[in-house]
Design a protein around this motif. Structure first.
Motif, PDB file in Angstrom:
ATOM      1  N   ARG A 108       0.831  -1.206   0.000  1.00  0.00           N
ATOM      2  CA  ARG A 108       0.000   0.000   0.000  1.00  0.00           C
ATOM      3  C   ARG A 108       0.866   1.257   0.000  1.00  0.00           C
ATOM      4  O   ARG A 108       0.522   2.275  -0.600  1.00  0.00           O
ATOM      5  CB  ARG A 108      -0.922   0.029   1.226  1.00  0.00           C
ATOM      6  CG  ARG A 108      -1.875  -1.139   1.374  1.00  0.00           C
ATOM      7  CD  ARG A 108      -2.878  -1.257   0.242  1.00  0.00           C
ATOM      8  NE  ARG A 108      -3.892  -2.259   0.575  1.00  0.00           N
ATOM      9  CZ  ARG A 108      -3.764  -3.565   0.350  1.00  0.00           C
ATOM     10  NH1 ARG A 108      -2.655  -4.038  -0.209  1.00  0.00           N
ATOM     11  NH2 ARG A 108      -4.737  -4.395   0.681  1.00  0.00           N
ATOM     12  N   ALA A 109       2.018   1.185   0.696  1.00  0.00           N
ATOM     13  CA  ALA A 109       2.927   2.337   0.767  1.00  0.00           C
ATOM     14  C   ALA A 109       3.823   2.433  -0.461  1.00  0.00           C
ATOM     15  O   ALA A 109       4.519   3.440  -0.636  1.00  0.00           O
ATOM     16  CB  ALA A 109       3.787   2.243   2.027  1.00  0.00           C
ATOM     17  N   GLY A 110       3.841   1.376  -1.310  1.00  0.00           N
ATOM     18  CA  GLY A 110       4.688   1.385  -2.490  1.00  0.00           C
ATOM     19  C   GLY A 110       6.162   1.344  -2.167  1.00  0.00           C
ATOM     20  O   GLY A 110       6.981   1.953  -2.860  1.00  0.00           O
ATOM     21  N   MET A 111       6.525   0.597  -1.112  1.00  0.00           N
ATOM     22  CA  MET A 111       7.912   0.562  -0.654  1.00  0.00           C
ATOM     23  C   MET A 111       8.435  -0.863  -0.645  1.00  0.00           C
ATOM     24  O   MET A 111       7.694  -1.801  -0.349  1.00  0.00           O
ATOM     25  CB  MET A 111       8.017   1.133   0.778  1.00  0.00           C
ATOM     26  CG  MET A 111       7.615   2.576   0.931  1.00  0.00           C
ATOM     27  SD  MET A 111       7.657   3.083   2.662  1.00  0.00           S
ATOM     28  CE  MET A 111       9.401   2.920   3.011  1.00  0.00           C
ATOM     29  N   PRO A 112       9.738  -1.050  -0.924  1.00  0.00           N
ATOM     30  CA  PRO A 112      10.357  -2.363  -0.713  1.00  0.00           C
ATOM     31  C   PRO A 112      10.487  -2.619   0.783  1.00  0.00           C
ATOM     32  O   PRO A 112      10.527  -1.680   1.583  1.00  0.00           O
ATOM     33  CB  PRO A 112      11.731  -2.225  -1.376  1.00  0.00           C
ATOM     34  CG  PRO A 112      12.047  -0.770  -1.242  1.00  0.00           C
ATOM     35  CD  PRO A 112      10.723  -0.049  -1.380  1.00  0.00           C
ATOM     36  N   TRP A 113      10.584  -3.884   1.167  1.00  0.00           N
ATOM     37  CA  TRP A 113      10.623  -4.131   2.610  1.00  0.00           C
ATOM     38  C   TRP A 113      11.600  -5.220   3.032  1.00  0.00           C
ATOM     39  O   TRP A 113      11.589  -5.657   4.186  1.00  0.00           O
ATOM     40  CB  TRP A 113       9.222  -4.432   3.136  1.00  0.00           C
ATOM     41  CG  TRP A 113       8.536  -5.650   2.578  1.00  0.00           C
ATOM     42  CD1 TRP A 113       7.985  -5.793   1.347  1.00  0.00           C
ATOM     43  CD2 TRP A 113       8.300  -6.882   3.270  1.00  0.00           C
ATOM     44  NE1 TRP A 113       7.426  -7.036   1.213  1.00  0.00           N
ATOM     45  CE2 TRP A 113       7.598  -7.723   2.385  1.00  0.00           C
ATOM     46  CE3 TRP A 113       8.593  -7.347   4.545  1.00  0.00           C
ATOM     47  CZ2 TRP A 113       7.197  -9.011   2.719  1.00  0.00           C
ATOM     48  CZ3 TRP A 113       8.203  -8.627   4.895  1.00  0.00           C
ATOM     49  CH2 TRP A 113       7.508  -9.455   3.993  1.00  0.00           C
ATOM     50  N   GLU A 114      12.513  -5.619   2.118  1.00  0.00           N
ATOM     51  CA  GLU A 114      13.484  -6.629   2.543  1.00  0.00           C
ATOM     52  C   GLU A 114      14.469  -6.059   3.563  1.00  0.00           C
ATOM     53  O   GLU A 114      15.155  -6.810   4.257  1.00  0.00           O
ATOM     54  CB  GLU A 114      14.227  -7.202   1.332  1.00  0.00           C
ATOM     55  CG  GLU A 114      15.245  -6.277   0.685  1.00  0.00           C
ATOM     56  CD  GLU A 114      14.607  -5.250  -0.246  1.00  0.00           C
ATOM     57  OE1 GLU A 114      15.258  -4.237  -0.554  1.00  0.00           O
ATOM     58  OE2 GLU A 114      13.444  -5.462  -0.654  1.00  0.00           O
ATOM     59  N   ASP A 115      14.550  -4.722   3.680  1.00  0.00           N
ATOM     60  CA  ASP A 115      15.469  -4.096   4.629  1.00  0.00           C
ATOM     61  C   ASP A 115      14.761  -3.637   5.899  1.00  0.00           C
ATOM     62  O   ASP A 115      15.324  -2.865   6.681  1.00  0.00           O
ATOM     63  CB  ASP A 115      16.180  -2.915   3.980  1.00  0.00           C
ATOM     64  CG  ASP A 115      15.215  -1.877   3.410  1.00  0.00           C
ATOM     65  OD1 ASP A 115      14.022  -2.205   3.223  1.00  0.00           O
ATOM     66  OD2 ASP A 115      15.650  -0.743   3.140  1.00  0.00           O
ATOM     67  N   ALA A 116      13.547  -4.105   6.125  1.00  0.00           N
ATOM     68  CA  ALA A 116      12.775  -3.655   7.284  1.00  0.00           C
ATOM     69  C   ALA A 116      12.962  -4.591   8.475  1.00  0.00           C
ATOM     70  O   ALA A 116      13.205  -5.789   8.318  1.00  0.00           O
ATOM     71  CB  ALA A 116      11.290  -3.585   6.928  1.00  0.00           C
ATOM     72  N   ARG A 117      12.855  -4.028   9.652  1.00  0.00           N
ATOM     73  CA  ARG A 117      12.705  -4.803  10.879  1.00  0.00           C
ATOM     74  C   ARG A 117      11.208  -4.991  11.124  1.00  0.00           C
ATOM     75  O   ARG A 117      10.409  -4.092  10.851  1.00  0.00           O
ATOM     76  CB  ARG A 117      13.324  -4.069  12.070  1.00  0.00           C
ATOM     77  CG  ARG A 117      14.829  -3.951  12.006  1.00  0.00           C
ATOM     78  CD  ARG A 117      15.495  -5.207  12.522  1.00  0.00           C
ATOM     79  NE  ARG A 117      16.947  -5.050  12.585  1.00  0.00           N
ATOM     80  CZ  ARG A 117      17.753  -5.898  13.205  1.00  0.00           C
ATOM     81  NH1 ARG A 117      17.249  -6.953  13.810  1.00  0.00           N
ATOM     82  NH2 ARG A 117      19.052  -5.704  13.207  1.00  0.00           N
ATOM     83  N   ILE A 118      10.827  -6.147  11.664  1.00  0.00           N
ATOM     84  CA  ILE A 118       9.417  -6.444  11.907  1.00  0.00           C
ATOM     85  C   ILE A 118       9.270  -6.853  13.360  1.00  0.00           C
ATOM     86  O   ILE A 118       9.966  -7.756  13.838  1.00  0.00           O
ATOM     87  CB  ILE A 118       8.920  -7.556  10.966  1.00  0.00           C
ATOM     88  CG1 ILE A 118       9.137  -7.147   9.508  1.00  0.00           C
ATOM     89  CG2 ILE A 118       7.439  -7.854  11.215  1.00  0.00           C
ATOM     90  CD1 ILE A 118       9.003  -8.273   8.516  1.00  0.00           C
ATOM     91  N   VAL A 119       8.378  -6.175  14.080  1.00  0.00           N
ATOM     92  CA  VAL A 119       8.185  -6.451  15.501  1.00  0.00           C
ATOM     93  C   VAL A 119       6.700  -6.580  15.802  1.00  0.00           C
ATOM     94  O   VAL A 119       5.852  -6.066  15.080  1.00  0.00           O
ATOM     95  CB  VAL A 119       8.793  -5.346  16.391  1.00  0.00           C
ATOM     96  CG1 VAL A 119      10.301  -5.271  16.208  1.00  0.00           C
ATOM     97  CG2 VAL A 119       8.162  -3.994  16.099  1.00  0.00           C
ATOM     98  N   VAL A 120       6.404  -7.283  16.867  1.00  0.00           N
ATOM     99  CA  VAL A 120       5.041  -7.406  17.375  1.00  0.00           C
ATOM    100  C   VAL A 120       4.955  -6.605  18.667  1.00  0.00           C
ATOM    101  O   VAL A 120       5.783  -6.773  19.564  1.00  0.00           O
ATOM    102  CB  VAL A 120       4.671  -8.875  17.633  1.00  0.00           C
ATOM    103  CG1 VAL A 120       3.271  -8.979  18.235  1.00  0.00           C
ATOM    104  CG2 VAL A 120       4.743  -9.681  16.342  1.00  0.00           C
ATOM    105  N   ALA A 121       3.961  -5.752  18.754  1.00  0.00           N
ATOM    106  CA  ALA A 121       3.796  -4.906  19.946  1.00  0.00           C
ATOM    107  C   ALA A 121       2.574  -5.369  20.730  1.00  0.00           C
ATOM    108  O   ALA A 121       1.442  -5.231  20.267  1.00  0.00           O
ATOM    109  CB  ALA A 121       3.651  -3.442  19.551  1.00  0.00           C
ATOM    110  N   HIS A 122       2.814  -5.964  21.879  1.00  0.00           N
ATOM    111  CA  HIS A 122       1.790  -6.190  22.896  1.00  0.00           C
ATOM    112  C   HIS A 122       2.086  -5.223  24.036  1.00  0.00           C
ATOM    113  O   HIS A 122       3.129  -4.571  24.051  1.00  0.00           O
ATOM    114  CB  HIS A 122       1.819  -7.631  23.404  1.00  0.00           C
ATOM    115  CG  HIS A 122       1.574  -8.660  22.349  1.00  0.00           C
ATOM    116  ND1 HIS A 122       0.369  -8.790  21.696  1.00  0.00           N
ATOM    117  CD2 HIS A 122       2.401  -9.603  21.821  1.00  0.00           C
ATOM    118  CE1 HIS A 122       0.447  -9.776  20.815  1.00  0.00           C
ATOM    119  NE2 HIS A 122       1.670 -10.279  20.859  1.00  0.00           N
TER     120      HIS A 122
END
Length: 429
Positions: A108-122
């Motif tokens: 949706r943002a039109g961005m690549p994401w292989e360089d992203a960190r992914i976290v879960v926030a509880h």
């Protein structure tokens, strides 16, 4: 035990033929309310509302028939598959994935994401998720009630980031909002949502390789290999060859005109980093950041860093060093211990030549580890006593390093300093 368990991912698109076939044969269907309302759910099937996945897994384990679990996106990516496959449930599952919510958000943002960190926030992991957002230029946060965009924004106070907030992806109520983090706290957001937190050094992908080969941030993008590096790596304009004469002794044969103090010695810095062990998800306080060498090296380990100093020039040098090494960090100008009162909770703390009141203010905040250095034995004893009184097990070292000229092995400079390392005594790792 259920004869067959199929986990079906749903991203708002029509189900695949394999998913439709498994769902039509189900005698038990588990999922959220919007999943159970899908038209393909058999009317006669037992329906289990997914609140606790553990409870649902026990229901499925005791069911005689064919079970289907419906989940958003890719259920193998921070999803229900891990819990269902836990040894205590004994379930073997087949998975029909869909597009993950993280992949959909970046699309949706039109961005690549292989360089992203992914976290879960509880609620229990929110602080650590925020620390990752402080420390990394591109982070996708899978939120939950009480740990959403507003809470992220409040804890990021003073750190500028752009939020891309994707609400209810794949549904008729999908909405994507782009705004700065200081405005996100003023809104009420619908669950579930994914927040892309963008900004800081390298936030637009500058300096990234043209053909990435590793998921997450590529360590090869960092300009320097190693840690405990010489001071000139952080301020080359102050410590470069032009500051030294022949054999590094200055133009008149005297000591170099610009040299780090004992507190900036690379061997001391390496020992401090080894005892603190900064890591992803941590927040580091560097009190007395001086040239920024320690703050930058802690940030290069993936930790979030707040660097504190009374000297505006020290803050400026630290920010320049951070830009040079491509790491985000925050500087705060002020005098400890008073300036520490409004800072977020630290995991580890480095105090440069700290007084007992500063040490006590830090022990009151209960970080896992604290390191302090001192120039005299009296100072070291006072600091060690303060750490012990604050509930820390104390290690005391006297470190001496001697820099040698490689041409004739003569002594170039000497540093002698006491290192005090405190480890919280309540079972912290």
């Amino acid at each position: 035990m259920a004869d067959r368990v199929t986990v079906i991912g749903w991203d708002g698109s029509p189900l695949t033929s394999a998913a439709r076939s498994a769902l039509s044969a189900a005698t038990l269907v588990a999922g959220a309310a919007h999943h159970l309302a899908l038209p393909g759910v058999p009317p006669a099937a037992e329906r289990v509302r997914l609140g606790s996945v553990d409870l649902a897994a026990r229901r499925i384990a005791g069911h005689r028939g064919t079970a289907v679990v419906l989940a958003d996106g890719d259920p193998g990516f921070f999803g229900v598959v891990r819990t269902l496959r836990a040894p205590e449930h004994g379930l073997e599952v087949e998975v029909v994935p869909a597009v993950s919510s993280v992949a959909a958000a970046f699309a949706r943002a039109g961005m690549p994401w292989e360089d992203a960190r992914i976290v879960v926030a509880h609620q229990r992991t929110l602080r650590r998720a925020v620390n990752v957002c402080r420390a990394h230029p591109k982070v996708a946060v899978l939120t939950s009630p009480g740990a959403g965009p507003a809470e992220l924004a409040l804890l990021l106070e003073g750190v500028h980031r752009t939020f891309v907030i994707c609400e209810e992806l794949g549904t008729d109520r999908e909405r994507v909002s782009v705004l700065t983090s200081d405005r996100a706290a003023d809104h009420v957001w619908r669950d579930p949502n994914v927040v892309l937190v963008i900004g800081g050094v390298g936030g637009t992908g500058a300096g990234a390789p043209a053909a990435p080969w590793l998921m997450g941030q590529d360590p090869a993008v960092r300009p320097v290999r190693g840690w405990g590096l010489p001071a000139e790596e952080y301020a080359p304009e102050e410590h470069g060859p032009e500051a030294y004469g022949p054999r590094g002794r200055g133009t008149t044969g005297a000591a170099p005109p610009i040299r780090p103090g004992a507190g900036e010695d690379p061997a001391l810095r390496a020992a401090q980093l080894a005892r603190l062990g900064p890591r992803v998800g941590d927040l580091v306080w560097d009190i007395g950041c001086a040239g920024g060498a320690f703050a930058v090296e802690a940030a290069r380990f993936g930790a979030a860093v707040i660097a504190v100093d009374t000297d505006p020039a020290a803050c400026a040098r630290t920010e320049a060093a951070a830009r040079r090494h491509g790491v985000p960090l925050q500087t705060v100008r002020g005098r400890a211990p008073h300036v520490l009162e409004n800072l977020p909770e630290p995991d580890v703390v480095r105090i440069a030549a700290g007084s007992v009141p500063v040490v006590t203010a830090c022990t009151d905040r209960r970080p896992e580890r604290i390191v302090v250095h001192a120039s005299t034995r009296d100072e070291a004893e006072a600091v060690g006593t303060a750490l012990a009184a604050g509930g820390y097990t104390v290690e005391s070292l006297l470190l001496q390093t001697v820099g040698l000229d490689p041409d004739d092995w003569s002594e170039r400079e000497r540093s002698v300093v006491f290192l005090l390392a405190g480890r919280r005594s309540d079972g912290a790792p």
